[in-house]
Design an enzyme around this catalytic site. Sequence first.
Site, mmCIF file in Angstrom:
data_model
loop_
_atom_site.group_PDB
_atom_site.id
_atom_site.type_symbol
_atom_site.label_atom_id
_atom_site.label_comp_id
_atom_site.label_asym_id
_atom_site.label_seq_id
_atom_site.Cartn_x
_atom_site.Cartn_y
_atom_site.Cartn_z
ATOM 1 N N ARG A 155 0.852 -1.184 0.000
ATOM 2 C CA ARG A 155 0.000 0.000 0.000
ATOM 3 C C ARG A 155 0.893 1.240 0.000
ATOM 4 O O ARG A 155 2.103 1.135 0.114
ATOM 5 C CB ARG A 155 -0.906 -0.005 1.238
ATOM 6 C CG ARG A 155 -0.106 -0.367 2.486
ATOM 7 C CD ARG A 155 -0.470 0.299 3.714
ATOM 8 N NE ARG A 155 -0.378 1.717 3.642
ATOM 9 C CZ ARG A 155 0.764 2.409 3.786
ATOM 10 N NH1 ARG A 155 1.924 1.802 3.987
ATOM 11 N NH2 ARG A 155 0.754 3.718 3.724
ATOM 12 N N GLY A 156 0.250 2.414 -0.106
ATOM 13 C CA GLY A 156 1.016 3.646 -0.184
ATOM 14 C C GLY A 156 1.355 3.917 -1.648
ATOM 15 O O GLY A 156 1.741 3.012 -2.405
ATOM 16 N N ASP A 191 -1.708 10.646 -2.243
ATOM 17 C CA ASP A 191 -2.064 9.584 -3.190
ATOM 18 C C ASP A 191 -2.306 10.115 -4.594
ATOM 19 O O ASP A 191 -2.104 9.407 -5.578
ATOM 20 C CB ASP A 191 -3.296 8.829 -2.694
ATOM 21 C CG ASP A 191 -2.899 7.903 -1.564
ATOM 22 O OD1 ASP A 191 -2.827 8.376 -0.416
ATOM 23 O OD2 ASP A 191 -2.603 6.732 -1.845
ATOM 24 N N GLN A 238 -2.753 2.437 9.896
ATOM 25 C CA GLN A 238 -1.422 2.541 9.271
ATOM 26 C C GLN A 238 -0.472 3.380 10.137
ATOM 27 O O GLN A 238 0.735 3.217 10.055
ATOM 28 C CB GLN A 238 -1.538 3.178 7.880
ATOM 29 C CG GLN A 238 -2.186 2.300 6.825
ATOM 30 C CD GLN A 238 -3.670 2.559 6.711
ATOM 31 O OE1 GLN A 238 -4.325 2.938 7.685
ATOM 32 N NE2 GLN A 238 -4.227 2.355 5.532
ATOM 33 N N ASN A 249 -5.311 12.332 0.098
ATOM 34 C CA ASN A 249 -4.474 11.494 0.963
ATOM 35 C C ASN A 249 -5.408 10.763 1.925
ATOM 36 O O ASN A 249 -6.634 10.955 1.901
ATOM 37 C CB ASN A 249 -3.442 12.346 1.718
ATOM 38 C CG ASN A 249 -2.396 11.485 2.412
ATOM 39 O OD1 ASN A 249 -1.775 10.634 1.781
ATOM 40 N ND2 ASN A 249 -2.206 11.673 3.704
ATOM 41 N N LYS A 250 -4.829 9.935 2.762
ATOM 42 C CA LYS A 250 -5.617 9.107 3.685
ATOM 43 C C LYS A 250 -6.677 9.924 4.408
ATOM 44 O O LYS A 250 -6.399 11.044 4.867
ATOM 45 C CB LYS A 250 -4.659 8.451 4.682
ATOM 46 C CG LYS A 250 -5.305 7.605 5.767
ATOM 47 C CD LYS A 250 -6.204 6.510 5.203
ATOM 48 C CE LYS A 250 -5.494 5.613 4.223
ATOM 49 N NZ LYS A 250 -6.432 4.772 3.436
ATOM 50 N N ARG A 308 -6.708 -0.397 -7.278
ATOM 51 C CA ARG A 308 -7.162 0.664 -6.358
ATOM 52 C C ARG A 308 -7.220 1.959 -7.169
ATOM 53 O O ARG A 308 -6.313 2.227 -7.951
ATOM 54 C CB ARG A 308 -6.210 0.837 -5.157
ATOM 55 C CG ARG A 308 -6.255 -0.342 -4.187
ATOM 56 C CD ARG A 308 -5.448 -0.050 -2.931
ATOM 57 N NE ARG A 308 -6.176 0.799 -1.993
ATOM 58 C CZ ARG A 308 -5.598 1.378 -0.937
ATOM 59 N NH1 ARG A 308 -4.288 1.244 -0.719
ATOM 60 N NH2 ARG A 308 -6.317 2.110 -0.113
HETATM 61 O O1 MRU Z 1 -4.750 3.148 2.013
HETATM 62 P P1 MRU Z 1 -3.267 3.361 1.992
HETATM 63 O O2 MRU Z 1 -2.572 2.843 3.199
HETATM 64 O O3 MRU Z 1 -2.635 2.879 0.705
HETATM 65 O O4 MRU Z 1 -3.112 4.941 2.016
HETATM 66 C C1 MRU Z 1 -1.826 5.469 1.929
HETATM 67 C C2 MRU Z 1 -1.789 6.908 2.177
HETATM 68 O O5 MRU Z 1 -2.794 7.577 2.271
HETATM 69 C C3 MRU Z 1 -0.450 7.531 2.226
HETATM 70 O O6 MRU Z 1 -0.462 8.643 3.076
HETATM 71 C C4 MRU Z 1 -0.087 7.963 0.814
HETATM 72 O O7 MRU Z 1 -0.066 6.881 -0.071
HETATM 73 C C5 MRU Z 1 1.168 8.679 0.767
HETATM 74 S S1 MRU Z 1 2.483 7.703 1.282
HETATM 75 C C6 MRU Z 1 3.688 8.074 0.192
#
Ligand code: MRU
Length: 346
Positions: free
Chosen positions: A48-49, A234, A193, A244-245, A89
């Site tokens: 992820r990320g 993201d 996370q 972002n998250k 995703r």
């Molecule tokens: O759902 P995830 O864990 O893939 O979400 C990730 C994030 O929101 C991170 O903050 C984002 O990818 C930036 S990390 C370089």
Amino acid sequence: MTDFDGALRWSDDGLELIDQTLLPHEVRVLRIDTVDGLRDAIARLAVRGAPALGAAGALGVVVAMDQAVREGWDGNRLAAEIDGLRRARPTAVNLAWGVDRAAARLPDGRDAVVAAALAIVEADARGNRAMGARAADFLEAVLPERPLRLLTHCNSGALCATEWGTGLGVVRELAARGRVDHVLVDETRPLLQGSRLTAWELARAGIDHAVISDAAAAGLIVGGQVDAVIIGADRIAANGDTANKVGSLGLALAAADAGAPFVVAAPESTIDHATPHGGAIEIEYRDEDEVLSFAGRRVAPAGSRGLNPAFDVTPARLLTAIVTEQRLVHVARGEQPGRSAATAVS
Ligand code: MRU
């Protein structure tokens, strides 16, 4: 990080991932031999990320080619499987970007695709160091007085990338310069996370930190206990609106109220020049069970429904700066990251 530098590695001519769903309690390596296996790992956030998804997607094209040979797929089947991978995703633009870059070399054969994918892995590692240094320079310049009290959300560390990290890479760089007092880590409900991954990375790096509930963040920021907020991204629209998250927007609102810098660190590949503004970013909605449960146990009444957007969009007007491996976009001064803007990189 065990013998991994980040979320994944290319080893013995194959793709290996750390299964992030098991951290911090167990470090288990997944060997990925099929496109379905990779899609499943992406869907359940074993990998992820945004940057890690870009690298995994690119290496996944090689996985698909190898499976095509083993199982006798024709070109149409291979193209369909690769397309399914790029859609595994929707919000992190890096996934489609990585798949497309590697798939563009398909006519040149497997070695060319492997080389394109590994170039993404290597550029990510180099780029993270560069953006970390640039963002740390910026924060040192605007907050010169004392070691900083930082707040971060989700995981933007080595586990979201191939090495070092984006937002957390900035924290690491500041810590290496002796400029970090401590880091507040949002636990990042529903999948944690922050408490599972970011705290794990900070503990291993020996950086002082405290995990907080997401609900505590606004009060701590507005109460003056946070000097700067640093996150990853993201997808960044051309005008600077940043997905972002989920929970990032609330942090930005609180930081704006408190006058604390709000910095986004992300590679150029996270900037989606084709998306003009945040309203055009597709937000992933995940299974309601993730919010109705905690640690695998249902906590909401049987009759309740859940709503689970995995990301939110922070409008550019709430950002201080976006920092990439190539440049600093001073959003608070009206700069935009998109190609049409004066700050564009060719
Ligand atoms: O759902 P995830 O864990 O893939 O979400 C990730 C994030 O929101 C991170 O903050 C984002 O990818 C930036 S990390 C370089």
